[in-house]
Enzyme design. Structure first.
Site, short mmCIF file in Angstrom:
data_model
loop_
_atom_site.label_atom_id
_atom_site.label_comp_id
_atom_site.label_asym_id
_atom_site.label_seq_id
_atom_site.Cartn_x
_atom_site.Cartn_y
_atom_site.Cartn_z
N ASP A 66 -23.92 -39.88 49.05
CA ASP A 66 -25.18 -39.28 48.59
C ASP A 66 -26.44 -39.75 49.34
O ASP A 66 -27.49 -39.15 49.17
CB ASP A 66 -25.38 -39.55 47.10
CG ASP A 66 -24.41 -38.76 46.24
OD1 ASP A 66 -23.75 -37.85 46.77
OD2 ASP A 66 -24.29 -39.07 45.04
N ARG A 109 -14.60 -46.33 38.16
CA ARG A 109 -15.85 -46.56 37.43
C ARG A 109 -15.44 -47.38 36.21
O ARG A 109 -14.45 -47.07 35.55
CB ARG A 109 -16.50 -45.23 37.08
CG ARG A 109 -16.90 -44.48 38.38
CD ARG A 109 -18.02 -43.50 38.17
NE ARG A 109 -18.55 -43.03 39.45
CZ ARG A 109 -18.11 -41.93 40.08
NH1 ARG A 109 -17.15 -41.20 39.57
NH2 ARG A 109 -18.66 -41.56 41.23
N GLY A 149 -18.04 -44.00 43.46
CA GLY A 149 -17.40 -42.91 44.23
C GLY A 149 -16.96 -43.38 45.59
O GLY A 149 -17.67 -44.15 46.25
N ASP A 167 -25.70 -48.21 44.02
CA ASP A 167 -26.63 -49.01 43.21
C ASP A 167 -25.97 -49.64 41.99
O ASP A 167 -26.22 -50.79 41.65
CB ASP A 167 -27.80 -48.14 42.73
CG ASP A 167 -28.85 -47.93 43.81
OD1 ASP A 167 -28.81 -48.65 44.83
OD2 ASP A 167 -29.71 -47.05 43.63
N THR A 197 -21.85 -44.67 49.87
CA THR A 197 -21.93 -43.47 49.03
C THR A 197 -22.25 -42.27 49.93
O THR A 197 -23.07 -42.39 50.84
CB THR A 197 -23.00 -43.57 47.93
OG1 THR A 197 -23.21 -42.26 47.36
CG2 THR A 197 -24.33 -44.10 48.41
N GLU A 256 -25.85 -30.04 43.72
CA GLU A 256 -25.17 -30.23 42.44
C GLU A 256 -26.17 -30.57 41.31
O GLU A 256 -25.96 -30.19 40.15
CB GLU A 256 -24.16 -31.37 42.63
CG GLU A 256 -23.24 -31.64 41.48
CD GLU A 256 -22.40 -32.89 41.74
OE1 GLU A 256 -22.39 -33.42 42.87
OE2 GLU A 256 -21.76 -33.36 40.79
N ASP A 274 -28.28 -42.06 48.60
CA ASP A 274 -29.33 -42.30 47.60
C ASP A 274 -29.52 -43.79 47.28
O ASP A 274 -29.75 -44.15 46.13
CB ASP A 274 -29.05 -41.50 46.32
CG ASP A 274 -27.74 -41.90 45.66
OD1 ASP A 274 -26.92 -42.57 46.30
OD2 ASP A 274 -27.54 -41.54 44.48
N ARG A 304 -25.40 -35.23 42.60
CA ARG A 304 -25.87 -34.98 41.23
C ARG A 304 -27.32 -35.44 41.07
O ARG A 304 -28.12 -34.81 40.44
CB ARG A 304 -24.97 -35.74 40.26
CG ARG A 304 -25.00 -35.24 38.85
CD ARG A 304 -24.02 -36.00 37.98
NE ARG A 304 -22.64 -35.77 38.36
CZ ARG A 304 -21.64 -36.64 38.15
NH1 ARG A 304 -21.88 -37.79 37.58
NH2 ARG A 304 -20.42 -36.36 38.52
P1 ADP Z 1 -22.35 -46.46 42.34
O1 ADP Z 1 -21.96 -47.86 42.63
O2 ADP Z 1 -21.88 -45.50 43.38
O3 ADP Z 1 -23.81 -46.30 41.98
P2 ADP Z 1 -21.71 -46.24 39.52
O4 ADP Z 1 -23.12 -46.11 39.07
O5 ADP Z 1 -20.67 -45.39 38.88
O6 ADP Z 1 -21.52 -45.98 41.07
O7 ADP Z 1 -21.33 -47.78 39.33
C1 ADP Z 1 -20.07 -48.25 39.76
C2 ADP Z 1 -19.64 -49.35 38.84
O8 ADP Z 1 -20.54 -50.46 38.95
C3 ADP Z 1 -19.63 -49.02 37.37
O9 ADP Z 1 -18.48 -48.30 36.97
C4 ADP Z 1 -19.66 -50.40 36.75
O10 ADP Z 1 -18.38 -51.00 36.84
C5 ADP Z 1 -20.60 -51.14 37.70
N1 ADP Z 1 -21.96 -51.10 37.18
C6 ADP Z 1 -22.80 -50.04 37.14
N2 ADP Z 1 -23.97 -50.37 36.54
C7 ADP Z 1 -23.86 -51.66 36.18
C8 ADP Z 1 -24.73 -52.59 35.51
N3 ADP Z 1 -25.95 -52.22 35.08
N4 ADP Z 1 -24.28 -53.85 35.32
C9 ADP Z 1 -23.07 -54.22 35.73
N5 ADP Z 1 -22.20 -53.39 36.37
C10 ADP Z 1 -22.57 -52.14 36.59
O1 F6P Z 2 -20.04 -40.40 44.95
C1 F6P Z 2 -21.10 -39.59 44.75
C2 F6P Z 2 -20.67 -38.29 44.11
O2 F6P Z 2 -19.76 -37.61 44.93
C3 F6P Z 2 -21.82 -37.39 43.76
O3 F6P Z 2 -22.29 -36.63 44.84
C4 F6P Z 2 -21.24 -36.57 42.67
O4 F6P Z 2 -22.26 -36.12 41.82
C5 F6P Z 2 -20.33 -37.53 41.96
O5 F6P Z 2 -20.02 -38.55 42.88
C6 F6P Z 2 -19.06 -36.90 41.48
O6 F6P Z 2 -18.33 -37.85 40.80
P1 F6P Z 2 -16.82 -37.62 40.31
O7 F6P Z 2 -15.95 -37.99 41.45
O8 F6P Z 2 -16.67 -38.53 39.17
O9 F6P Z 2 -16.67 -36.17 39.98
#
Ligand code: ADP
Ligand code: F6P
Length: 323
Positions: free
Chosen positions: A131, A76, A15, A107, A129, A228, A133, A175
């Site tokens: 969040d 993503r 995000g 993360d 982020t 959320e 988090d 979320r």
């Molecule tokens: P955030 O980075 O905010 O936690 P996501 O969990 O959606 O957001 O992860 C962002 C991107 O990082 C994912 O779409 C994917 O490309 C990559 N990613 C997430 N988890 C993994 C993983 N376990 N191993 C490798 N790449 C990952």
């Molecule tokens: O980036 C974090 C966040 O905004 C969360 O707070 C929320 O749950 C989620 O992303 C929403 O994701 P999307 O943009 O895919 O609706």
């Protein structure tokens, strides 16, 4: 200085968050200042796999520090969890001469960075982020702006809620985490704050009785901040209205919280973290994330950072109930 680093790549993933542009700008200008080349990768790991990679100059990042979103776009990309794609990503970085990569995200994005580090790419994560988090850090890029946006929006809703003597349920983002709800709830003096982390304490009957008691004492409005992660604000509003007779409206603030011009904190800390990431790479660091802990910018190994746990601040949560 790590003489092995000649070209730094930068991407944003997951995000978006206000302040990411400030971090990108700092990465680019710090690296250029050290005599390195910089390449931008568009749309996170998706753009990496599609080789959407371009040269960045000082001018590429002009006039962006005040802008929300990310000029590198974000995405993503679940396919990046597959080892073949991680191999492919590492090969593409090598092909483009990128020997140090800055990953701005959460993360999930750091997991991708760790996978690339295993394949010999020097990587540093920067926490981005709204969040808040990410367990290893007290600050994440975008949280401050998002909370202020939520706070201003809730102030506006409160005005009309008071005029109409209504109850308002306002759903804020998060979320998986209730930090935005807790902060905006305290900042707005909400009557109740509902967060996933304390779901077991969510007692709708208690809220209904409280609304009835407060109305008897002449209270004109009742604000509930709902994260959320609990959700279902519309259904909750209907149940509360039916049970109390007090007109109740639900507002979901949504993605407005992710946009807008970053606050000073998000610009300054985002800038500092972006620059630190380049410093770390040049000092020979890899497979780590920048963090802000107890007033200092430090770094952690990615695995160590991902193993940490974070909860909402219990004192703040208790305080919100007392006031
Ligand atoms: P955030 O980075 O905010 O936690 P996501 O969990 O959606 O957001 O992860 C962002 C991107 O990082 C994912 O779409 C994917 O490309 C990559 N990613 C997430 N988890 C993994 C993983 N376990 N191993 C490798 N790449 C990952
Ligand atoms: O980036 C974090 C966040 O905004 C969360 O707070 C929320 O749950 C989620 O992303 C929403 O994701 P999307 O943009 O895919 O609706």
């Amino acid at each position: 200085m790590n003489s092995k680093i000649n070209t730094i790549g930068v991407l944003t993933s997951g995000g978006d968050a206000p302040g990411m542009n400030a971090a990108i700008r700092a990465v680019v200008r710090t690296a250029l200042d050290k005599g390195l080349r910089v390449k931008g990768i568009r749309r996170g790991y998706l753009g990496l796999l599609e080789e959407d990679i371009f040269d960045m100059q000082a001018k590429t990042v002009s006039d962006i520090i005040q802008r929300g979103g990310t000029i590198l776009y974000t995405a993503r990309c679940p396919e990046f969890k597959e080892v073949e794609n991680q191999d492919k990503g590492a090969q593409i970085l090598k092909k483009h001469g990128i020997d140090g990569l800055v990953v701005i995200g959460g993360d999930g994005s750091f997991r991708g960075a760790a996978d690339l580090a295993k394949r010999g790419v020097n990587t540093v994560g920067v926490p981005g982020t709204i969040d808040l988090d990410i367990a290893c850090t007290d600050y994440t890029i975008g949280f401050d702006t998002a909370v202020n946006t939520a706070m201003e929006t809730i102030d506006r809703i409160r005005d009309t809620s008071t005029s109409h003597e209504r109850c308002s349920i306002i759903e804020v983002m998060g979320r998986k985490a209730g930090h935005i709800a807790l902060w905006s709830g305290i900042a707005n003096g909400a009557e109740d704050i509902l967060i996933k982390e304390r779901r077991d304490e969510y007692d709708e009957q208690y809220i209904i009785e409280k609304i009835n008691r407060r109305r008897e004492t002449g209270k004109k409005h009742y604000i509930i901040i709902n994260a959320e992660g609990i959700g279902e604000s519309e259904a909750m509003a209907k149940r509360i209205e039916d049970a109390t007779g007090m007109e109740t409206r639900a507002t979901i603030i949504g993605h407005a919280q992710r946009g807008g011009s970053p606050t000073a904190r998000d610009r300054v800390y985002g800038t500092t973290m972006g620059a630190k990431a380049v410093d770390i790479l040049l000092a020979g660091g890899t497979n780590c994330v920048v963090a802000y802990k107890s007033g200092e910018f430090i770094s952690y190994d990615i695995a160590e950072a991902l193993a940490m746990k974070k909860d909402v601040d219990q004192y703040m949560y208790d305080l919100s109930k007392r006031l």
